[in-house]
Design an enzyme around this catalytic site. Structure first.
Site, PDB file in Angstrom:
ATOM      1  N   GLU A   1      -1.992  62.071  58.903  1.00  0.00           N
ATOM      2  CA  GLU A   1      -2.714  63.342  59.009  1.00  0.00           C
ATOM      3  C   GLU A   1      -3.986  63.388  58.169  1.00  0.00           C
ATOM      4  O   GLU A   1      -4.813  64.304  58.317  1.00  0.00           O
ATOM      5  CB  GLU A   1      -1.784  64.497  58.600  1.00  0.00           C
ATOM      6  CG  GLU A   1      -1.658  64.760  57.112  1.00  0.00           C
ATOM      7  CD  GLU A   1      -0.765  63.797  56.343  1.00  0.00           C
ATOM      8  OE1 GLU A   1      -0.472  64.053  55.168  1.00  0.00           O
ATOM      9  OE2 GLU A   1      -0.365  62.763  56.923  1.00  0.00           O
TER      10      GLU A   1
ATOM     11  N   CYS B   1       5.605  60.712  54.268  1.00  0.00           N
ATOM     12  CA  CYS B   1       5.674  60.481  52.819  1.00  0.00           C
ATOM     13  C   CYS B   1       6.964  61.105  52.270  1.00  0.00           C
ATOM     14  O   CYS B   1       8.051  60.590  52.531  1.00  0.00           O
ATOM     15  CB  CYS B   1       4.418  60.998  52.142  1.00  0.00           C
ATOM     16  SG  CYS B   1       4.199  60.362  50.452  1.00  0.00           S
TER      17      CYS B   1
ATOM     18  N   HIS C   1       0.184  58.429  55.499  1.00  0.00           N
ATOM     19  CA  HIS C   1      -0.323  59.760  55.847  1.00  0.00           C
ATOM     20  C   HIS C   1      -1.237  59.702  57.076  1.00  0.00           C
ATOM     21  O   HIS C   1      -2.469  59.692  56.949  1.00  0.00           O
ATOM     22  CB  HIS C   1      -1.096  60.353  54.666  1.00  0.00           C
ATOM     23  CG  HIS C   1      -0.247  60.757  53.521  1.00  0.00           C
ATOM     24  ND1 HIS C   1       0.356  61.990  53.427  1.00  0.00           N
ATOM     25  CD2 HIS C   1       0.112  60.065  52.407  1.00  0.00           C
ATOM     26  CE1 HIS C   1       1.053  62.061  52.309  1.00  0.00           C
ATOM     27  NE2 HIS C   1       0.928  60.909  51.667  1.00  0.00           N
TER      28      HIS C   1
END
Length: 266
Positions: free
Chosen positions: A185, A92, A183
């Site tokens: 994660e 990001c 994202h």
């Protein structure tokens, strides 16, 4: 050989490495997380201390130095990674920062906002030999949460993925620096803690986003865990090659130490 460690730059309180840290650990890559948003100091250089650089997301532009005064130091570390070939993963904000440092363009509040689990298309010709994305399905999903966007890739970048409304979802600079807009994660369960009012202002229904993310979670986690493992393996392999090529002193590779005391580098 010492266990390789990635420096992980965290840019806001809710923006930690999440499951990415576990996945990298499974591949033998440790993480040292610096919560830069708290004022924690970033190192002046990476060489000799870290095997990779990971820059996480955050609600800033990559040159928003007044609100995020640690960004100049982060950009300097990103430049060092590019110049030395140290593996870099930008997520990001971290991906936007890579684009800017490498000569691309980023614009605030540009295009259509994206949030929640979003379909992505991997560009077959580009990802065929990409160290992280090769062999993955052409259609995948990932969690998004952004209003800013990369509007022009760096001149030397390889374009790897797009979504319907945001073209530059993933790219690579050189052979070891990646930027992604999404994202990997973030697990679906994290969406339960997102701000419904903020999402509504951008035209999203919180309950709908959560349900879609939960539906897509298993397949998405398999894809991004594979990518994280490949990044970790790339870093550890690079470190093994570096140590294998170190000068040998007293029967041991320089830098690993010897019976007579600390290792010596030439």
């Amino acid at each position: 050989m010492p266990a390789p460690t990635a420096l992980v730059v965290q840019n806001f309180p809710g923006g930690g490495p999440g499951r990415l840290q576990d996945w990298l650990g499974e591949a033998g890559l440790g993480c040292e997380v610096v919560e830069a948003h708290t004022g924690a100091a970033l190192p002046r250089a990476l060489e000799g201390r870290y095997a990779a650089l990971v820059v996480l997301g955050g609600p800033f532009m990559p040159d928003d130095d007044l609100r995020a005064p640690w960004l100049p130091a982060t950009r300097a570390l990103a430049r060092e990674a590019l110049e030395t070939g140290l593996p870099y993963l930008g997520i990001c904000l971290g991906g936007q920062l890579l684009a800017q440092v490498a000569g691309g363009e980023v614009r605030a509040e540009h295009g259509t906002p994206e949030a929640g689990s979003t379909p992505l298309t991997l560009l077959p010709g580009a990802v065929a030999d990409d160290p992280l994305l090769h062999g993955l399905p052409e259609r995948v999903t990932a969690i998004e949460h952004h209003v800013d966007a990369v509007t022009a890739l760096p001149p030397a970048a390889v374009w790897l993925a797009r979504s319907e409304t945001c073209p530059h979802q993933a790219f690579r600079v050189g052979r070891s620096a990646w930027g992604v807009q999404f994202h990997p994660e973030i697990a679906a369960e994290r969406l339960a803690h997102w701000n419904p009012e903020r999402l509504a202002r951008n035209g999203f229904d919180h309950a709908e986003l959560l349900a879609r993310a939960q539906r897509d979670e298993a397949a998405a986690a398999e894809v991004w865990r594979t990518v994280a493992h490949r990044f970790g393996a790339l870093v550890t392999s690079r470190e093994e090659d570096r140590y294998a090529g170190a000068p040998v002193l007293g029967g041991k590779a320089a830098g690993r130490g010897s019976d007579d005391g600390p290792g010596v580098r030439r």
